[in-house]
Design a protein around this motif. Structure first.
Motif, mmCIF file in Angstrom:
data_model
loop_
_atom_site.group_PDB
_atom_site.id
_atom_site.type_symbol
_atom_site.label_atom_id
_atom_site.label_comp_id
_atom_site.label_asym_id
_atom_site.label_seq_id
_atom_site.Cartn_x
_atom_site.Cartn_y
_atom_site.Cartn_z
ATOM 1 N N GLN A 487 13.342 3.480 11.960
ATOM 2 C CA GLN A 487 13.206 4.920 11.730
ATOM 3 C C GLN A 487 14.137 5.395 10.628
ATOM 4 O O GLN A 487 13.954 6.473 10.090
ATOM 5 C CB GLN A 487 13.501 5.679 13.022
ATOM 6 C CG GLN A 487 12.391 5.509 14.049
ATOM 7 C CD GLN A 487 12.774 6.116 15.368
ATOM 8 O OE1 GLN A 487 13.944 6.361 15.627
ATOM 9 N NE2 GLN A 487 11.796 6.355 16.202
ATOM 10 N N ALA A 488 15.144 4.620 10.313
ATOM 11 C CA ALA A 488 16.031 4.955 9.197
ATOM 12 C C ALA A 488 15.407 4.439 7.907
ATOM 13 O O ALA A 488 14.708 3.427 7.907
ATOM 14 C CB ALA A 488 17.409 4.325 9.396
ATOM 15 N N VAL A 489 15.646 5.146 6.801
ATOM 16 C CA VAL A 489 15.087 4.705 5.533
ATOM 17 C C VAL A 489 15.602 3.316 5.200
ATOM 18 O O VAL A 489 16.773 2.986 5.417
ATOM 19 C CB VAL A 489 15.445 5.695 4.406
ATOM 20 C CG1 VAL A 489 16.941 5.755 4.167
ATOM 21 C CG2 VAL A 489 14.726 5.318 3.117
ATOM 22 N N ARG A 490 14.721 2.462 4.703
ATOM 23 C CA ARG A 490 15.095 1.086 4.450
ATOM 24 C C ARG A 490 15.988 0.986 3.220
ATOM 25 O O ARG A 490 15.611 1.401 2.140
ATOM 26 C CB ARG A 490 13.848 0.223 4.251
ATOM 27 C CG ARG A 490 14.195 -1.228 3.958
ATOM 28 C CD ARG A 490 13.027 -2.156 4.157
ATOM 29 N NE ARG A 490 13.451 -3.531 3.929
ATOM 30 C CZ ARG A 490 12.748 -4.584 4.312
ATOM 31 N NH1 ARG A 490 11.622 -4.408 4.953
ATOM 32 N NH2 ARG A 490 13.170 -5.804 4.058
ATOM 33 N N ILE A 491 17.187 0.459 3.389
ATOM 34 C CA ILE A 491 18.123 0.216 2.299
ATOM 35 C C ILE A 491 18.699 -1.181 2.499
ATOM 36 O O ILE A 491 19.511 -1.401 3.388
ATOM 37 C CB ILE A 491 19.268 1.251 2.280
ATOM 38 C CG1 ILE A 491 18.715 2.669 2.116
ATOM 39 C CG2 ILE A 491 20.252 0.950 1.153
ATOM 40 C CD1 ILE A 491 19.776 3.749 2.163
ATOM 41 N N PRO A 563 1.622 2.569 2.091
ATOM 42 C CA PRO A 563 0.181 2.455 1.814
ATOM 43 C C PRO A 563 -0.642 3.567 2.453
ATOM 44 O O PRO A 563 -1.864 3.563 2.322
ATOM 45 C CB PRO A 563 -0.167 1.094 2.423
ATOM 46 C CG PRO A 563 0.757 0.983 3.589
ATOM 47 C CD PRO A 563 2.045 1.650 3.169
ATOM 48 N N ALA A 564 -0.005 4.493 3.156
ATOM 49 C CA ALA A 564 -0.754 5.549 3.839
ATOM 50 C C ALA A 564 0.026 6.849 3.803
ATOM 51 O O ALA A 564 1.248 6.858 3.655
ATOM 52 C CB ALA A 564 -1.033 5.138 5.290
ATOM 53 N N ASP A 565 -0.720 7.949 3.934
ATOM 54 C CA ASP A 565 -0.106 9.277 3.962
ATOM 55 C C ASP A 565 0.311 9.586 5.395
ATOM 56 O O ASP A 565 -0.501 10.023 6.215
ATOM 57 C CB ASP A 565 -1.107 10.312 3.449
ATOM 58 C CG ASP A 565 -0.549 11.727 3.500
ATOM 59 O OD1 ASP A 565 0.665 11.872 3.741
ATOM 60 O OD2 ASP A 565 -1.324 12.678 3.293
ATOM 61 N N ARG A 566 1.558 9.332 5.706
ATOM 62 C CA ARG A 566 2.075 9.619 7.041
ATOM 63 C C ARG A 566 3.567 9.883 6.944
ATOM 64 O O ARG A 566 4.177 9.707 5.888
ATOM 65 C CB ARG A 566 1.794 8.451 7.989
ATOM 66 C CG ARG A 566 2.337 7.111 7.522
ATOM 67 C CD ARG A 566 2.222 6.086 8.644
ATOM 68 N NE ARG A 566 2.507 4.742 8.146
ATOM 69 C CZ ARG A 566 1.583 3.845 7.831
ATOM 70 N NH1 ARG A 566 0.299 4.158 7.955
ATOM 71 N NH2 ARG A 566 1.914 2.664 7.378
ATOM 72 N N ALA A 567 4.147 10.294 8.057
ATOM 73 C CA ALA A 567 5.587 10.540 8.081
ATOM 74 C C ALA A 567 6.324 9.283 7.644
ATOM 75 O O ALA A 567 5.953 8.165 8.022
ATOM 76 C CB ALA A 567 6.018 10.957 9.487
ATOM 77 N N HIS A 568 7.375 9.468 6.839
ATOM 78 C CA HIS A 568 8.103 8.307 6.320
ATOM 79 C C HIS A 568 9.598 8.584 6.352
ATOM 80 O O HIS A 568 10.041 9.708 6.080
ATOM 81 C CB HIS A 568 7.655 8.008 4.886
ATOM 82 C CG HIS A 568 8.025 6.639 4.422
ATOM 83 N ND1 HIS A 568 9.319 6.308 4.050
ATOM 84 C CD2 HIS A 568 7.283 5.501 4.279
ATOM 85 C CE1 HIS A 568 9.350 5.035 3.700
ATOM 86 N NE2 HIS A 568 8.129 4.521 3.823
ATOM 87 N N PRO A 569 10.429 7.572 6.662
ATOM 88 C CA PRO A 569 11.886 7.781 6.713
ATOM 89 C C PRO A 569 12.490 8.266 5.414
ATOM 90 O O PRO A 569 13.514 8.944 5.417
ATOM 91 C CB PRO A 569 12.419 6.392 7.086
ATOM 92 C CG PRO A 569 11.286 5.706 7.771
ATOM 93 C CD PRO A 569 10.046 6.217 7.111
ATOM 94 N N VAL A 570 11.868 7.929 4.265
ATOM 95 C CA VAL A 570 12.446 8.356 2.994
ATOM 96 C C VAL A 570 12.461 9.873 2.877
ATOM 97 O O VAL A 570 13.258 10.448 2.123
ATOM 98 C CB VAL A 570 11.694 7.727 1.798
ATOM 99 C CG1 VAL A 570 10.400 8.466 1.499
ATOM 100 C CG2 VAL A 570 12.573 7.695 0.545
ATOM 101 N N ASN A 571 11.586 10.547 3.637
ATOM 102 C CA ASN A 571 11.559 12.009 3.585
ATOM 103 C C ASN A 571 12.841 12.630 4.119
ATOM 104 O O ASN A 571 13.183 13.759 3.757
ATOM 105 C CB ASN A 571 10.360 12.541 4.366
ATOM 106 C CG ASN A 571 9.053 12.330 3.623
ATOM 107 O OD1 ASN A 571 9.036 12.270 2.399
ATOM 108 N ND2 ASN A 571 7.961 12.199 4.355
#
Length: 691
Positions: A487-491, A563-571
């Motif tokens: 759930q955390a943005v991938r770094i 690859p899809a329009d959905r909630a993303h951690p980067v937001n």
């Protein structure tokens, strides 16, 4: 009180002016001396230049004096107004350029009026307006006086006279505006970049708003089709002398201290000169035995990144080479220290000095890089299948990328097999067709990632928090082990640079990408080339360098491609940084409209522009509609749903801790529900794999 003083001064001034008609007389210089009643006590300045003017033109403004009491038959006259003119006469007399009998115009007043006369002259005097001074210089040139003569007469540099003459070339209408302070000096300096009055007036009259009247905007309006020689890599590489020798015209900026200040009119000629010189320089590289050598007038990052590389070996330098390299490194480090010392200074910024120090750092770094290249070598057999790019960097320096191998296009088979698998999966599980396909989603979210990266690179504090946010659940797994880490943005310690390019072939046109590449080039020039020197170098840097370098490195690892329009951690990062994606992405034909159906194009234009504009598109072919939509939509600020979606994934926990540190039954139930839930969709699996 002040009003009374002003009224008295005005009254006395009027009386003195009336008496002046009859009391101004020419008296010999020897009778004049300073008056104790002169209100100006500070030592006068600029006497030498004033003396030259008096020697050439005489005393053109009378002095004011009063009789001093004494026993002499002819009383001395104390000068109470005109101290600088008297000091200039003293200097001329000392130099033997006038005699003691030199006649000077003097207004004689009573001792009671002397103090008021001194106050009037010093308090009410108004400096000459810059517009009138410039026109006066022009009149002198029309009388036949040279620039050098005027400069010597007024004790100013030649460039000051040339600048004044340039301002005097303003159209009469604009000169009147300058006199009335409706046009300031900075604006005038820009307007005279245009030599003809019609262009000057057109540019000023077209600037209806205050922001359009800023010097930078006026300059852009005048030089819209020209190249700034100070900032252009080709201009730095070719040199202004070579460009002018080839017949090129330069619009000079007299008001800059930079000797390369000016605007190049013939871009084609400049490009041709740069290309010819690069081809000439590449001949020596061809002789090294490469299969191919190509030249570029700019660094094409995307093109170079599409090549593989052959291995190279680095030999140890000889003692003499090591000494020479050490001297170059020391010079580079000294240049950095001087630049860092400038940044640590307090006070007003000195742009000219900063540019000079930056240029010294760039030159010293380039010298080290060029010298170090001689120690790298390639196998002769490998070189027969590889090549070289010779290109210019942003500073106009020649750079050489050796050992590049063009990739085989047959490498795409695994991707094709994966695509077949995806198709079969969709046949088994029919789903509603998404508004944006996987490829377009990846393209758009690559741009989103680049925008987040450049914003994050500019905020070291947020970068530090983002990295620690990712690390803490791993380090403190006994506390956060029940959290879903993805759930955390991938770094991770890998750069997403290649992924951005491969998923968005229009990335080179991105504002964010170009800013990132500019930052990357800056840091690459600063960093030592040898790994063994890196830690020592880092330990020597100050906190500003370290924090900004850290922020860039963290930003370069952020992966937000989906690859899809959905909630993303980067937001979560995008929302924290308040990233305005309209600054970094615009709806273009190549970037969006070519990748969606024509009906979608019509819908978007209809919702954003007007129903009439959408109706015009319905009768067009898809390609024409896409091109027309770009013209209508580029500056609209519209974003597709993928980029408008700022949702963050719902936080899911495998268990929840009570205050005593034990996992509750409720948490176990939650864990079971997660573990027995549906498996990730194909798109989710692909995203995880790509990340």
């Amino acid at each position: 009180m002040r009003k009374d003083v002003t009224n008295n001064v005005a009254k006395i001034s009027s009386e003195i002016a009336d008496e002046a008609k009859t009391q101004i007389a020419y008296v010999p210089y020897w009778r004049l001396c300073p008056s104790p009643l002169n209100v100006r006590k500070r030592r006068p300045t600029g006497i030498e230049s004033l003396a030259e003017t008096i020697d050439a033109k005489g005393v053109m403004q009378n002095l004011v004096a009063h009789e001093l009491k004494g026993r002499t038959k002819v009383p001395k006259l104390g000068v109470c107004a005109g101290q600088r003119r008297l000091a200039a006469l003293d200097l001329l007399c000392e130099q033997g350029r006038i005699t003691r009998d030199y006649l000077v115009p003097v207004l004689t007043v009573s001792e009671g009026e002397a103090l008021a006369a001194s106050l009037i002259e010093n308090r009410e005097r108004e400096a000459m307006h810059i517009a009138d001074e410039c026109v006066a210089f022009r009149l002198l040139t029309e009388e036949g006086k040279s620039v050098a003569h005027i400069a010597a007469l007024f004790k100013v540099p030649d460039i000051a006279v040339r600048r004044a003459l340039k301002i005097a070339n303003l159209s009469p209408v604009l000169l009147d505006l300058l006199r009335d302070d409706r046009l300031d000096y900075e604006q005038a300096k820009v307007l005279v970049l245009a030599d003809d009055h019609a262009t000057q007036e057109r540019v000023w009259n077209d600037a209806h708003n205050a922001w359009q009247q800023r010097p930078s905007e006026l300059r852009a309006a005048i030089t819209t089709a020209e190249i700034d020689a100070r900032a252009n890599a080709l201009a730095k590489f070719v040199g202004l002398e070579a460009y002018e020798a080839a017949g090129g015209y330069i619009r000079r900026d007299l008001f800059s201290d930079d000797q390369n200040a000016g605007y190049i009119e013939d871009a084609d000629l400049l490009h041709r000169l740069a290309t010819d010189r690069l081809i000439e320089l590449s001949q020596a590289v061809c002789a090294e035995g490469w299969a191919w050598v190509e030249t570029r007038t700019r660094y094409e990052a995307l093109e170079i990144m599409r090549h593989d590389r052959i291995p190279s070996t680095t030999r140890q330098p000889t003692r003499a080479e090591a000494d020479e390299l050490a001297a170059l490194v020391a010079k580079r480090d000294a240049a950095y220290m001087e630049l860092n010392a400038y940044y640590d200074e307090d006070g007003e910024p000195d742009e000219a000095r900063q540019d000079r120090l930056d240029a010294a750092v760039t030159a010293a770094t380039y010298a080290v890089d060029q010298y170090a290249e001689r120690f790298e070598s390639f196998d002769a057999d490998d070189m027969k299948g590889a090549g070289v790019f010779v290109y210019l960097d942003d500073d106009g320096q020649v750079c050489i990328e050796r050992g590049l191998v063009r990739r085989d296009s047959a490498s795409g088979q695994p991707a094709s097999a994966h695509a077949v698998h995806q198709t079969a999966t969709r046949e088994r599980t029919p789903k509603e067709r998404p508004l944006h396909g996987e490829k377009l989603c990846k393209r758009l979210t690559a741009h989103r990632t680049a925008a987040v990266q450049i914003e994050l690179a500019r905020q070291p504090g947020v970068a530090l928090a983002a990295l620690i946010f990712r690390m803490i659940p791993v380090v403190f797994d006994e506390v956060y082990g029940h959290a879903y880490i993805d759930q955390a943005v991938r770094i991770d310690v890998h750069t997403t640079r290649d992924a951005l390019v491969s998923n968005a072939d229009d990335m080179a046109e991105s504002v964010a990408w170009n800013a990132l590449e500019g930052e990357r080039s800056k840091w690459a020039r600063m960093l030592p080339k040898r790994t063994e020197e890196l830690l020592t170098w880092l330990l020597r840097q100050d906190s500003d360098v370290m924090s900004n370098l850290f922020a860039f490195c963290v930003a370069a690892t952020v992966d937000g491609i989906s690859p899809a329009d959905r909630a993303h951690p980067v937001n979560e990062l995008a929302n924290t940084l308040e990233v305005d994606l309209t600054r970094y992405w615009k709806a273009t034909r190549a970037g969006y409209f070519e990748h969606v159906p024509k009906d979608r194009i019509v819908t978007v234009v209809g919702e954003t522009v007007s129903a009439q504009a959408a109706g015009e598109l319905r009768g067009m072919k898809k390609g024409d509609a896409a091109a027309a939509s770009e013209r209508r939509m580029t500056d609209s600020g519209w974003l597709p749903e993928v980029l408008r979606n700022r949702d963050v994934p719902e936080r899911i926990a495998y268990g929840r801790w009570d205050d005593d540190g034990e996992t509750s039954d409720e948490a176990e139930t939650e864990t079971a529900s997660v573990e027995t839930g549906d498996s990730p969709s194909d798109g989710e699996a692909e995203e995880t794999e790509a990340a």
